[in-house]
Enzyme design. Structure first.
Site, short mmCIF file in Angstrom:
data_model
loop_
_atom_site.label_atom_id
_atom_site.label_comp_id
_atom_site.label_asym_id
_atom_site.label_seq_id
_atom_site.Cartn_x
_atom_site.Cartn_y
_atom_site.Cartn_z
N ASP A 40 5.03 5.47 -15.40
CA ASP A 40 3.84 6.05 -14.80
C ASP A 40 2.61 5.32 -15.31
O ASP A 40 2.60 4.80 -16.44
CB ASP A 40 3.74 7.55 -15.14
CG ASP A 40 2.88 8.33 -14.16
OD1 ASP A 40 3.44 9.03 -13.30
OD2 ASP A 40 1.65 8.21 -14.25
N VAL A 67 2.59 -0.74 -11.00
CA VAL A 67 3.49 -1.44 -10.10
C VAL A 67 2.81 -2.57 -9.33
O VAL A 67 3.47 -3.32 -8.62
CB VAL A 67 4.18 -0.47 -9.11
CG1 VAL A 67 5.00 0.57 -9.85
CG2 VAL A 67 3.16 0.18 -8.18
N TYR A 158 -2.62 4.14 5.45
CA TYR A 158 -1.55 4.86 4.76
C TYR A 158 -0.28 4.90 5.62
O TYR A 158 0.82 4.63 5.13
CB TYR A 158 -2.01 6.28 4.43
CG TYR A 158 -0.98 7.11 3.69
CD1 TYR A 158 -0.62 6.79 2.39
CD2 TYR A 158 -0.38 8.22 4.29
CE1 TYR A 158 0.31 7.54 1.70
CE2 TYR A 158 0.55 8.98 3.60
CZ TYR A 158 0.89 8.64 2.31
OH TYR A 158 1.82 9.38 1.64
N PRO A 188 8.74 12.88 2.94
CA PRO A 188 8.16 14.23 2.80
C PRO A 188 7.06 14.47 3.81
O PRO A 188 6.52 13.54 4.42
CB PRO A 188 7.60 14.23 1.37
CG PRO A 188 8.21 13.05 0.69
CD PRO A 188 8.45 12.05 1.78
N VAL A 190 3.89 17.72 4.12
CA VAL A 190 2.70 18.20 3.40
C VAL A 190 3.18 18.90 2.13
O VAL A 190 3.72 20.00 2.19
CB VAL A 190 1.89 19.17 4.26
CG1 VAL A 190 0.66 19.64 3.52
CG2 VAL A 190 1.49 18.50 5.58
#
Length: 262
Positions: A40, A67, A158, A188, A190
């Site tokens: 992370d 990343v 996005y 996924p 919302v």
């Protein structure tokens, strides 16, 4: 938490594994017996979640990983292999989301979403897959989105980045199938995380709505009638990480309450 321990002794590398959906995935895989490398950008958060993983009886290895930096990716993967010996499962969860009307998207916004959601995801996948090829086995699960399945007027960059994740998943699955590596994705909808609180604030400004109204309308439109929880995503990731999904590869599973039918 379920406690089937289907991943006992496996090692999972989870990017963005300390917050939101990533944290839920980390804890779910740990509850199934996997040891977790928690990669992370926020090292403090990764260290905090590492304690939760250890409370579940699994080993944890927190790392600070950006990343966008290929050298950091390679170094981090090498460190995890030194620590655990293998990486059996990769969950490519790290991502960013920025929402603007088409004429307000600038180069900085475009580049950031490409660098994290597309380029970063690819080079993490490539680096871990090289190791998995040596083992002749592995599971790779990429986080896409319902935004990758359809266009959104306020989310062009996005949507673009998440559509790329679906495409990369398909191509990588074909490339890695001879090495017994399964590559799948989850899309996924919302999800009830701090990220969506910020999304709602942004849409309130863009659409001249009270804060909370866009989220309310969005949730109201979901066929299953409720907002998605991070655990809803984690449950499907755990399935794809287990032997229950042995005969699946190149698939992107919609986990969105029925928003997208495909």
């Amino acid at each position: 938490m379920m406690n089937n321990r289907k991943l006992e002794g496996k090692v999972a590398f989870v990017t963005g594994g300390a917050q939101g959906i990533g944290r839920a995935i980390t804890l779910r895989l740990a509850s199934e017996g996997a040891n977790i490398a928690i990669a992370d950008l926020n090292l403090d958060a990764a260290q905090s979640v590492a304690k939760e993983v250890e409370d579940l009886g699994s080993k944890a290895y927190p790392l600070q990983v950006d990343v966008r930096n290929k050298e950091v990716i390679i170094d981090s993967v090498n460190k995890v292999i030194e620590e655990f010996g293998v990486i059996d499962i990769l969950v490519n969860n790290a991502g960013v989301g920025i929402f603007n009307p088409i004429f307000d998207i600038d180069e900085k916004e475009f580049d950031l979403q490409y660098e994290v959601n597309v380029k970063g995801l690819f080079f993490v996948m490539q680096t871990v897959a090289k190791h998995m090829v040596e083992m002749n086995s592995g599971r790779i699960i990429n986080l896409a989105s319902q935004a990758g399945r359809r266009g959104e007027s306020m989310a062009l960059s996005y949507c673009m980045s998440k559509a790329a994740v679906i495409s990369m998943t398909q191509s990588a699955a074909l490339a890695l199938a001879p090495h017994k590596i399964n590559v799948n994705a989850v899309a996924p909808g919302v999800v009830d995380t701090p990220f969506w609180v910020e999304v709602d604030k942004k849409f309130a400004k863009l659409l001249d709505l009270p804060v909370g109204e866009h989220k309310r309308r969005t949730v109201e439109s979901i066929p299953l009638g409720r907002i998605e929880q991070p655990e809803d995503v984690a449950n499907v990731v755990a399935f794809l990480a287990s032997s229950d999904s042995n005969y699946m590869t190149g698939q992107t599973l919609n986990v969105d309450g029925g928003n997208v039918l495909s």
